[in-house]
Design a protein around this motif. Sequence first.
Motif, PDB file in Angstrom:
ATOM      1  N   UNK A 120     -42.539  21.892   2.312  1.00  0.00           N
ATOM      2  CA  UNK A 120     -41.094  21.708   2.166  1.00  0.00           C
ATOM      3  C   UNK A 120     -40.414  22.997   1.733  1.00  0.00           C
ATOM      4  N   UNK A 121     -39.142  23.119   2.077  1.00  0.00           N
ATOM      5  CA  UNK A 121     -38.373  24.294   1.684  1.00  0.00           C
ATOM      6  C   UNK A 121     -38.004  24.226   0.206  1.00  0.00           C
ATOM      7  N   UNK A 122     -37.993  25.376  -0.446  1.00  0.00           N
ATOM      8  CA  UNK A 122     -37.462  25.526  -1.806  1.00  0.00           C
ATOM      9  C   UNK A 122     -38.082  24.548  -2.805  1.00  0.00           C
ATOM     10  N   UNK A 123     -39.400  24.367  -2.746  1.00  0.00           N
ATOM     11  CA  UNK A 123     -40.077  23.509  -3.721  1.00  0.00           C
ATOM     12  C   UNK A 123     -40.083  24.186  -5.084  1.00  0.00           C
ATOM     13  N   UNK A 124     -39.962  23.400  -6.136  1.00  0.00           N
ATOM     14  CA  UNK A 124     -39.950  23.932  -7.498  1.00  0.00           C
ATOM     15  C   UNK A 124     -41.262  24.656  -7.796  1.00  0.00           C
ATOM     16  N   UNK A 125     -41.170  25.720  -8.588  1.00  0.00           N
ATOM     17  CA  UNK A 125     -42.356  26.501  -8.932  1.00  0.00           C
ATOM     18  C   UNK A 125     -43.112  25.920 -10.123  1.00  0.00           C
ATOM     19  N   UNK A 126     -42.489  24.971 -10.820  1.00  0.00           N
ATOM     20  CA  UNK A 126     -43.115  24.337 -11.992  1.00  0.00           C
ATOM     21  C   UNK A 126     -42.619  22.906 -12.094  1.00  0.00           C
ATOM     22  N   UNK A 127     -43.490  21.977 -12.464  1.00  0.00           N
ATOM     23  CA  UNK A 127     -43.034  20.600 -12.655  1.00  0.00           C
ATOM     24  C   UNK A 127     -42.034  20.506 -13.802  1.00  0.00           C
ATOM     25  N   UNK A 128     -41.205  19.475 -13.756  1.00  0.00           N
ATOM     26  CA  UNK A 128     -40.210  19.249 -14.807  1.00  0.00           C
ATOM     27  C   UNK A 128     -40.282  17.790 -15.243  1.00  0.00           C
ATOM     28  N   UNK A 129     -41.264  17.447 -16.077  1.00  0.00           N
ATOM     29  CA  UNK A 129     -41.505  16.033 -16.418  1.00  0.00           C
ATOM     30  C   UNK A 129     -40.331  15.416 -17.176  1.00  0.00           C
ATOM     31  N   UNK A 130     -39.741  14.389 -16.602  1.00  0.00           N
ATOM     32  CA  UNK A 130     -38.530  13.796 -17.156  1.00  0.00           C
ATOM     33  C   UNK A 130     -38.806  12.925 -18.380  1.00  0.00           C
ATOM     34  N   UNK A 131     -40.072  12.671 -18.671  1.00  0.00           N
ATOM     35  CA  UNK A 131     -40.394  11.912 -19.888  1.00  0.00           C
ATOM     36  C   UNK A 131     -40.063  12.695 -21.149  1.00  0.00           C
ATOM     37  N   UNK A 132     -40.034  14.020 -21.050  1.00  0.00           N
ATOM     38  CA  UNK A 132     -39.826  14.856 -22.223  1.00  0.00           C
ATOM     39  C   UNK A 132     -38.363  15.261 -22.350  1.00  0.00           C
ATOM     40  N   UNK A 133     -37.927  15.427 -23.586  1.00  0.00           N
ATOM     41  CA  UNK A 133     -36.594  15.976 -23.836  1.00  0.00           C
ATOM     42  C   UNK A 133     -36.538  17.401 -23.299  1.00  0.00           C
ATOM     43  N   UNK A 134     -35.341  17.905 -22.939  1.00  0.00           N
ATOM     44  CA  UNK A 134     -35.242  19.241 -22.315  1.00  0.00           C
ATOM     45  C   UNK A 134     -35.943  20.350 -23.094  1.00  0.00           C
ATOM     46  N   UNK A 135     -35.792  20.391 -24.408  1.00  0.00           N
ATOM     47  CA  UNK A 135     -36.449  21.440 -25.191  1.00  0.00           C
ATOM     48  C   UNK A 135     -37.964  21.329 -25.114  1.00  0.00           C
ATOM     49  N   UNK A 136     -38.481  20.086 -25.238  1.00  0.00           N
ATOM     50  CA  UNK A 136     -39.926  19.881 -25.144  1.00  0.00           C
ATOM     51  C   UNK A 136     -40.425  20.205 -23.742  1.00  0.00           C
ATOM     52  N   UNK A 137     -39.621  19.888 -22.740  1.00  0.00           N
ATOM     53  CA  UNK A 137     -39.992  20.155 -21.352  1.00  0.00           C
ATOM     54  C   UNK A 137     -40.198  21.649 -21.140  1.00  0.00           C
ATOM     55  N   UNK A 138     -39.325  22.457 -21.719  1.00  0.00           N
ATOM     56  CA  UNK A 138     -39.427  23.911 -21.552  1.00  0.00           C
ATOM     57  C   UNK A 138     -40.623  24.480 -22.302  1.00  0.00           C
ATOM     58  N   UNK A 139     -40.935  23.888 -23.464  1.00  0.00           N
ATOM     59  CA  UNK A 139     -42.024  24.431 -24.291  1.00  0.00           C
ATOM     60  C   UNK A 139     -43.397  23.919 -23.885  1.00  0.00           C
ATOM     61  N   UNK A 140     -43.446  22.825 -23.163  1.00  0.00           N
ATOM     62  CA  UNK A 140     -44.741  22.222 -22.830  1.00  0.00           C
ATOM     63  C   UNK A 140     -45.575  23.161 -21.967  1.00  0.00           C
ATOM     64  N   UNK A 141     -46.871  23.254 -22.221  1.00  0.00           N
ATOM     65  CA  UNK A 141     -47.746  24.070 -21.359  1.00  0.00           C
ATOM     66  C   UNK A 141     -47.734  23.547 -19.924  1.00  0.00           C
ATOM     67  N   UNK A 142     -48.112  24.402 -18.996  1.00  0.00           N
ATOM     68  CA  UNK A 142     -48.126  24.002 -17.590  1.00  0.00           C
ATOM     69  C   UNK A 142     -49.004  22.783 -17.347  1.00  0.00           C
ATOM     70  N   UNK A 143     -50.147  22.716 -18.021  1.00  0.00           N
ATOM     71  CA  UNK A 143     -51.044  21.578 -17.806  1.00  0.00           C
ATOM     72  C   UNK A 143     -50.386  20.270 -18.236  1.00  0.00           C
ATOM     73  N   UNK A 144     -49.674  20.300 -19.356  1.00  0.00           N
ATOM     74  CA  UNK A 144     -48.964  19.103 -19.816  1.00  0.00           C
ATOM     75  C   UNK A 144     -47.867  18.742 -18.821  1.00  0.00           C
ATOM     76  N   UNK A 145     -47.127  19.759 -18.357  1.00  0.00           N
ATOM     77  CA  UNK A 145     -46.031  19.493 -17.427  1.00  0.00           C
ATOM     78  C   UNK A 145     -46.536  18.837 -16.146  1.00  0.00           C
TER      79      UNK A 145
END
Length: 269
Positions: free
Chosen positions: A32-57
Motif C-alpha cells: 500500500x502507498x504511504x504506510x505508517x513507519x511505526x504502529x500507533x496502538x490506540x489502547x494507549x494514551x498519546x504520551x504513552x503511545x509515543x514513549x512505548x518501545x517498538x515491540x510494545x507498539x
Amino acid sequence: MLSATIEGIGFWNRGLPSWDAARAFAAGGALPDAAASRPSPQLLAPNERRRAPDTVAVALEVALAACNAAGRDPKTLPSVFASTHGELAITDYICATLATQPEAVSPTRFHNSVHNAAAGYWTIGSGAMQPATAISAFDASFAQGLLEAMVQLAAGSEAVLLVGYDATSAGPLAAVSHSEGLLGGALVLSRTPNVNVPQLQVELVDGAVDRLAGGPLSRHAHGNAMAQMLPLFDALAVAGNPAPVVLPAGAGRVLRVAIEAAITEHAYA
C-alpha cells in the motif's frame, strides 16, 4: 491433536500495516502507498503511545486488531505474548550504561526492558484482568506460544489471544541472534466451531523445519526473529484449504499445523 477456531487476525510489518494489506500483498505482491513507519496502538494514551518501545507498539497494534476482527472485548481474553528477544535494544542500552555509568540507568527504560512489558501494557491498556503469559523459546517462540494458547483452550478457556512480535536486534547480541525490522502477528483462538472462519489442528511431533519454505510474507520479513510464524500467516492468507505448515518448536521438534477451512472475505478486518 489440539483444535481451535481462528476468530480474528492482526498483522503489522514494514509496508503492511494490517491483515487486509498483508493478504493483498500475498495475493498480488503490491504494497500500500504511504504506510505508517511505526504502529500507533490506540489502547494507549498519546504520551504513552509515543514513549512505548517498538515491540510494545507492534504487539498492542496487532492484538487490538485481532480482537476487533473477532468481535471480542479485549478485557475478557486471557493472552499469550511470544517474543524471541523482547526489547533487545533497551537491554543493550542498560548493559552498556551499567558498564560505563551505572547511576544513569533510566527507570523508565528499565521497566520497559522486562520480557513481559508488552503483556503488561496490554493488560493495563485494555483493562484485562485475565491471565497473561509471556513466552520466549528462541526460534521456537511462536510455536510454543501457539501450543500454550491451544492448551489453555483445551483446559477450559473459551477464547485466547496469541501475539507474536520482535524488533531489530542491537549491540553485541545482534551478532548472535540477528533480527531486522519490526513484525507482529496476532490470533484470537476459540473453542467455538464456525464454518466460515479457519479451523486449526496442531500436533507436536519429531522433525525439522525446511528453512527455505515460505510464501510472500515469509520472504518479505525473513530477517525478523519472529519470521518463524510467517509460514502460518502465509497459509492463512491463501484462499481455499492450504497444505499443513510446520513451525520450529525446539530441538528436534516441530509443531504441525493443519488449516481446515478457507478464509472468507468478510471475516477479518
